[in-house]
Design a protein around this motif. Structure first.
Motif, mmCIF file in Angstrom:
data_model
loop_
_atom_site.group_PDB
_atom_site.id
_atom_site.type_symbol
_atom_site.label_atom_id
_atom_site.label_comp_id
_atom_site.label_asym_id
_atom_site.label_seq_id
_atom_site.Cartn_x
_atom_site.Cartn_y
_atom_site.Cartn_z
ATOM 1 N N VAL A 205 -1.766 6.159 11.871
ATOM 2 C CA VAL A 205 -1.378 5.709 10.526
ATOM 3 C C VAL A 205 -1.681 4.219 10.426
ATOM 4 C CG1 VAL A 205 0.460 5.576 8.796
ATOM 5 C CG2 VAL A 205 0.509 7.414 10.486
ATOM 6 N N LEU A 206 -2.630 3.885 9.547
ATOM 7 C CA LEU A 206 -3.013 2.488 9.358
ATOM 8 C C LEU A 206 -2.154 1.881 8.251
ATOM 9 C CD1 LEU A 206 -6.842 3.229 9.189
ATOM 10 C CD2 LEU A 206 -5.620 2.379 11.191
ATOM 11 N N ILE A 207 -1.591 0.704 8.481
ATOM 12 C CA ILE A 207 -0.857 0.001 7.426
ATOM 13 C C ILE A 207 -1.563 -1.321 7.188
ATOM 14 C CG2 ILE A 207 1.344 -1.012 6.704
ATOM 15 C CD1 ILE A 207 2.767 1.036 8.413
ATOM 16 N N GLY A 208 -2.144 -1.463 5.975
ATOM 17 C CA GLY A 208 -2.931 -2.642 5.672
ATOM 18 C C GLY A 208 -2.379 -3.404 4.479
ATOM 19 N N SER A 209 -2.424 -4.739 4.555
ATOM 20 C CA SER A 209 -1.959 -5.571 3.436
ATOM 21 C C SER A 209 -2.473 -6.991 3.609
ATOM 22 C CB SER A 209 -0.428 -5.606 3.405
ATOM 23 O OG SER A 209 0.054 -6.510 4.389
ATOM 24 N N PRO A 210 -2.445 -7.773 2.516
ATOM 25 C CA PRO A 210 -2.672 -9.209 2.689
ATOM 26 C C PRO A 210 -1.373 -9.853 3.189
ATOM 27 C CG PRO A 210 -2.471 -8.624 0.347
ATOM 28 C CD PRO A 210 -2.306 -7.365 1.125
ATOM 29 N N GLY A 211 -1.453 -11.049 3.732
ATOM 30 C CA GLY A 211 -0.246 -11.769 4.174
ATOM 31 C C GLY A 211 0.572 -11.022 5.210
ATOM 32 N N PHE A 212 1.917 -11.141 5.076
ATOM 33 C CA PHE A 212 2.815 -10.519 6.060
ATOM 34 C C PHE A 212 3.523 -9.267 5.539
ATOM 35 C CE2 PHE A 212 2.539 -15.019 7.242
ATOM 36 C CZ PHE A 212 2.115 -14.893 8.562
ATOM 37 N N VAL A 213 3.047 -8.751 4.392
ATOM 38 C CA VAL A 213 3.721 -7.585 3.773
ATOM 39 C C VAL A 213 3.807 -6.423 4.751
ATOM 40 C CG1 VAL A 213 3.692 -5.932 1.850
ATOM 41 C CG2 VAL A 213 2.987 -8.298 1.470
ATOM 42 N N ARG A 214 2.694 -6.132 5.445
ATOM 43 C CA ARG A 214 2.657 -4.983 6.376
ATOM 44 C C ARG A 214 3.683 -5.155 7.497
ATOM 45 N NH1 ARG A 214 -1.749 -8.093 6.811
ATOM 46 N NH2 ARG A 214 -2.250 -9.064 8.822
ATOM 47 N N ASP A 215 3.770 -6.400 8.029
ATOM 48 C CA ASP A 215 4.702 -6.667 9.134
ATOM 49 C C ASP A 215 6.156 -6.504 8.678
ATOM 50 O OD1 ASP A 215 2.712 -8.028 11.242
ATOM 51 O OD2 ASP A 215 2.274 -8.777 9.237
ATOM 52 N N GLN A 216 6.453 -7.043 7.471
ATOM 53 C CA GLN A 216 7.822 -6.941 6.937
ATOM 54 C C GLN A 216 8.188 -5.485 6.658
ATOM 55 O OE1 GLN A 216 7.450 -9.528 3.579
ATOM 56 N NE2 GLN A 216 7.544 -11.394 4.817
ATOM 57 N N ASN A 236 7.003 8.827 16.587
ATOM 58 C CA ASN A 236 5.585 8.580 16.294
ATOM 59 C C ASN A 236 5.253 7.107 16.092
ATOM 60 O OD1 ASN A 236 4.224 11.383 15.967
ATOM 61 N ND2 ASN A 236 6.159 11.594 14.867
ATOM 62 N N LYS A 237 6.130 6.226 16.560
ATOM 63 C CA LYS A 237 5.938 4.777 16.352
ATOM 64 C C LYS A 237 4.589 4.293 16.892
ATOM 65 C CE LYS A 237 8.354 0.354 16.732
ATOM 66 N NZ LYS A 237 9.545 -0.371 17.184
ATOM 67 N N SER A 238 4.165 4.865 18.010
ATOM 68 C CA SER A 238 2.911 4.418 18.643
ATOM 69 C C SER A 238 1.674 4.754 17.805
ATOM 70 C CB SER A 238 2.771 5.052 20.024
ATOM 71 O OG SER A 238 2.714 6.459 19.896
ATOM 72 N N LYS A 239 1.825 5.630 16.817
ATOM 73 C CA LYS A 239 0.668 6.026 15.991
ATOM 74 C C LYS A 239 0.353 4.993 14.902
ATOM 75 C CE LYS A 239 1.151 11.023 16.624
ATOM 76 N NZ LYS A 239 1.358 12.323 15.973
ATOM 77 N N PHE A 240 1.286 4.066 14.646
ATOM 78 C CA PHE A 240 1.077 3.086 13.576
ATOM 79 C C PHE A 240 0.228 1.917 14.058
ATOM 80 C CE2 PHE A 240 4.644 5.490 12.036
ATOM 81 C CZ PHE A 240 4.515 5.472 10.644
ATOM 82 N N MET A 241 -0.642 1.451 13.157
ATOM 83 C CA MET A 241 -1.522 0.320 13.493
ATOM 84 C C MET A 241 -1.562 -0.620 12.284
ATOM 85 S SD MET A 241 -5.495 0.565 14.605
ATOM 86 C CE MET A 241 -6.422 -0.859 15.137
ATOM 87 N N LEU A 242 -1.253 -1.905 12.494
ATOM 88 C CA LEU A 242 -1.216 -2.867 11.389
ATOM 89 C C LEU A 242 -2.544 -3.619 11.294
ATOM 90 C CD1 LEU A 242 2.376 -4.366 11.905
ATOM 91 C CD2 LEU A 242 1.708 -2.310 10.690
ATOM 92 N N VAL A 243 -3.108 -3.649 10.066
ATOM 93 C CA VAL A 243 -4.414 -4.309 9.865
ATOM 94 C C VAL A 243 -4.379 -5.174 8.598
ATOM 95 C CG1 VAL A 243 -5.883 -2.637 11.068
ATOM 96 C CG2 VAL A 243 -5.230 -2.196 8.711
ATOM 97 N N HIS A 244 -5.309 -6.105 8.499
ATOM 98 C CA HIS A 244 -5.361 -6.992 7.329
ATOM 99 C C HIS A 244 -6.254 -6.399 6.246
ATOM 100 C CE1 HIS A 244 -5.706 -10.565 4.848
ATOM 101 N NE2 HIS A 244 -7.011 -10.348 4.837
ATOM 102 N N THR A 245 -5.807 -6.486 4.967
ATOM 103 C CA THR A 245 -6.663 -6.138 3.823
ATOM 104 C C THR A 245 -6.516 -7.235 2.783
ATOM 105 O OG1 THR A 245 -4.933 -4.918 2.648
ATOM 106 C CG2 THR A 245 -6.333 -3.639 4.132
ATOM 107 N N SER A 246 -7.484 -7.285 1.836
ATOM 108 C CA SER A 246 -7.440 -8.344 0.819
ATOM 109 C C SER A 246 -6.501 -8.005 -0.333
ATOM 110 C CB SER A 246 -8.851 -8.602 0.289
ATOM 111 O OG SER A 246 -9.408 -7.396 -0.186
ATOM 112 N N SER A 247 -6.159 -6.693 -0.486
ATOM 113 C CA SER A 247 -5.246 -6.300 -1.576
ATOM 114 C C SER A 247 -4.578 -4.970 -1.245
ATOM 115 C CB SER A 247 -6.022 -6.162 -2.885
ATOM 116 O OG SER A 247 -6.731 -4.929 -2.905
ATOM 117 N N GLY A 248 -3.727 -4.504 -2.166
ATOM 118 C CA GLY A 248 -3.057 -3.208 -1.991
ATOM 119 C C GLY A 248 -3.738 -2.104 -2.767
ATOM 120 N N PHE A 249 -4.943 -2.389 -3.305
ATOM 121 C CA PHE A 249 -5.678 -1.377 -4.070
ATOM 122 C C PHE A 249 -6.499 -0.491 -3.135
ATOM 123 C CE2 PHE A 249 -4.752 -4.680 -7.139
ATOM 124 C CZ PHE A 249 -4.313 -3.932 -8.248
ATOM 125 N N LYS A 250 -6.785 0.725 -3.625
ATOM 126 C CA LYS A 250 -7.431 1.737 -2.776
ATOM 127 C C LYS A 250 -8.768 1.254 -2.195
ATOM 128 C CE LYS A 250 -9.576 6.217 -2.802
ATOM 129 N NZ LYS A 250 -10.329 7.144 -3.652
#
Length: 383
Positions: A205-216, A236-250
């Motif tokens: 499960v990829l979680i992407g966002s600009p700034g620190f939104v994903r971490d929070q 399933n915590k180990s399945k999550f991966m935090l990545v950087h994106t420029s926006s929250g749009f698809k």
């Protein structure tokens, strides 16, 4: 793949009408259609017509044709299936019994009739019609107040939920409202993940966002999981991966999927179960040879003793011309599942499938050793 119609009787005979919508659907169609089946679809036929003066002209006409399939050719580059066979229904342009080649393409409806729809074929239809069953990667693309929960298969991305929440701006005197709005937003996103992500299938499960939104958000989600003792998220915590994106749009998902670390992670998930099962098989074969066997005869003997823990089988075996042999493989799959075993059907287009083909296309890891099967081998060699 879109299911248009399904009409199958109690004996398993009948037809299913489908429309392939994605390149992956043509692969499913190739696995579904066997020699001896009948397929009905539109086709172009060259027709010669003679005028009153005796001169002949040829026209191309579109007509509906039903053939009994004798030969199947799958063009992976053009994503097209070529089916050759004899016409079995009255047609003003094609004589009964005349040969014709039907080209199945994307967005062209076809009906497939079988004398017997077995469990493997019906399962294939189910997977192709409901792509979420094969989506082993999920992604949450987010920014403050906006999130998209997506499922990713090998050929498409499905947006399963869009979360849009107005969050009061963080300014003097409104800090509390801002935090309340943020908590409500994070809660909605977490519920979206729990509702749409099947962790039995999804491996990343990829979680992407600009700034620190994903971490929070990630921190909030697991604080809540601990508080509510949510086993699904905690396990399933180990399945999550935090990545950087420029926006929250698809469209930001494209950036995520091009990230080298993500590509590496996703490549592990594609057919990961099959790859791991094959590795386990080779390891068992080296360390505990009495618990790993390949070849139809040995695997069937092990199955009779209800000894199979994991069955590894190539989808090529279900395309064999011999109907009875195909039935034997289908019965083997059904029997292993009934006795609580795990079945991995390997794609012959995947590297792990090619490796399995070298081991006769069928192999098994057993629950307990069966040295008597090894003895059979050595006796056969002595003879």
């Amino acid at each position: 793949m879109r299911l248009v119609d399904k009409s199958i009787d109690k004996e398993g005979e009948g037809s299913i009408t489908l429309i392939p919508e994605e390149p992956e659907d043509m692969w499913h169609a190739y696995n579904l259609i066997s020699e001896g089946d009948s397929v009905r679809s539109t086709t172009i036929r060259k027709v010669q017509s003679e005028s009153a003066t005796g001169s002949s002209t040829s026209n191309r006409v579109r007509t509906m044709l039903t053939i009994t399939v004798e030969n199947i050719d799958f063009d992976t580059q053009a994503c097209m299936l070529r089916l050759k066979g004899r016409n079995i229904e009255e047609n003003q342009y094609v004589k009964m019994g005349a040969y014709h080649t039907l080209d199945l393409e994307l967005n062209r409806k076809f009906s497939l009739r079988k004398h017997e729809w077995d469990s493997v074929s019906l399962e294939r239809v189910e997977i192709s019609v409901d792509p979420t069953k094969s989506a082993d990667v999920a992604a949450v693309i987010m920014q403050e107040g906006l999130a998209h929960v997506c499922l990713i298969t090998s050929s498409m991305t499905l947006v399963r939920a869009k979360i849009d929440v107005t969050i009061p701006r963080k300014r003097k005197g409104f800090v509390q409202q801002h935090e309340k709005g943020l908590a409500k937003f994070y809660e909605n996103v977490m519920q979206g993940i729990l509702r749409h992500v099947n962790f039995d299938i999804v491996k990343c499960v990829l979680i992407g966002s600009p700034g620190f939104v994903r971490d929070q958000f990630f921190e909030y989600m697991f604080q809540m999981a601990v508080k509510l003792d949510n086993k699904v998220l905690l396990d399933n915590k180990s399945k999550f991966m935090l990545v950087h994106t420029s926006s929250g749009f698809k469209h930001s998902l494209k950036e995520v999927l091009q990230d080298p670390a993500v590509i590496n992670k996703i490549s592990e998930t594609k057919a990961a179960g099959e790859v791991k099962a094959l590795e386990n098989f080779y390891t068992t074969l080296q360390c505990e040879p009495a618990k790993a066997f390949y070849g139809k005869k040995h695997v069937e003997t092990a199955n009779e003793a209800q000894a199979i823990e994991t069955l590894l089988i190539s989808d090529n075996l279900f395309r064999c011309k011999d109907v009875n042999l195909r039935k034997e493989y289908v019965n083997l799959v059904d029997s292993v599942r009934e006795s609580g075993g795990d079945v991995k059907i390997f794609s012959s287009l995947h590297i792990s499938g090619e490796q399995l083909e070298q081991l006769t296309g069928v192999a098994a890891i057993l629950r307990f050793p069966m040295p008597e099967l090894e003895d059979e081998d050595s006796e056969a060699e002595e003879d």
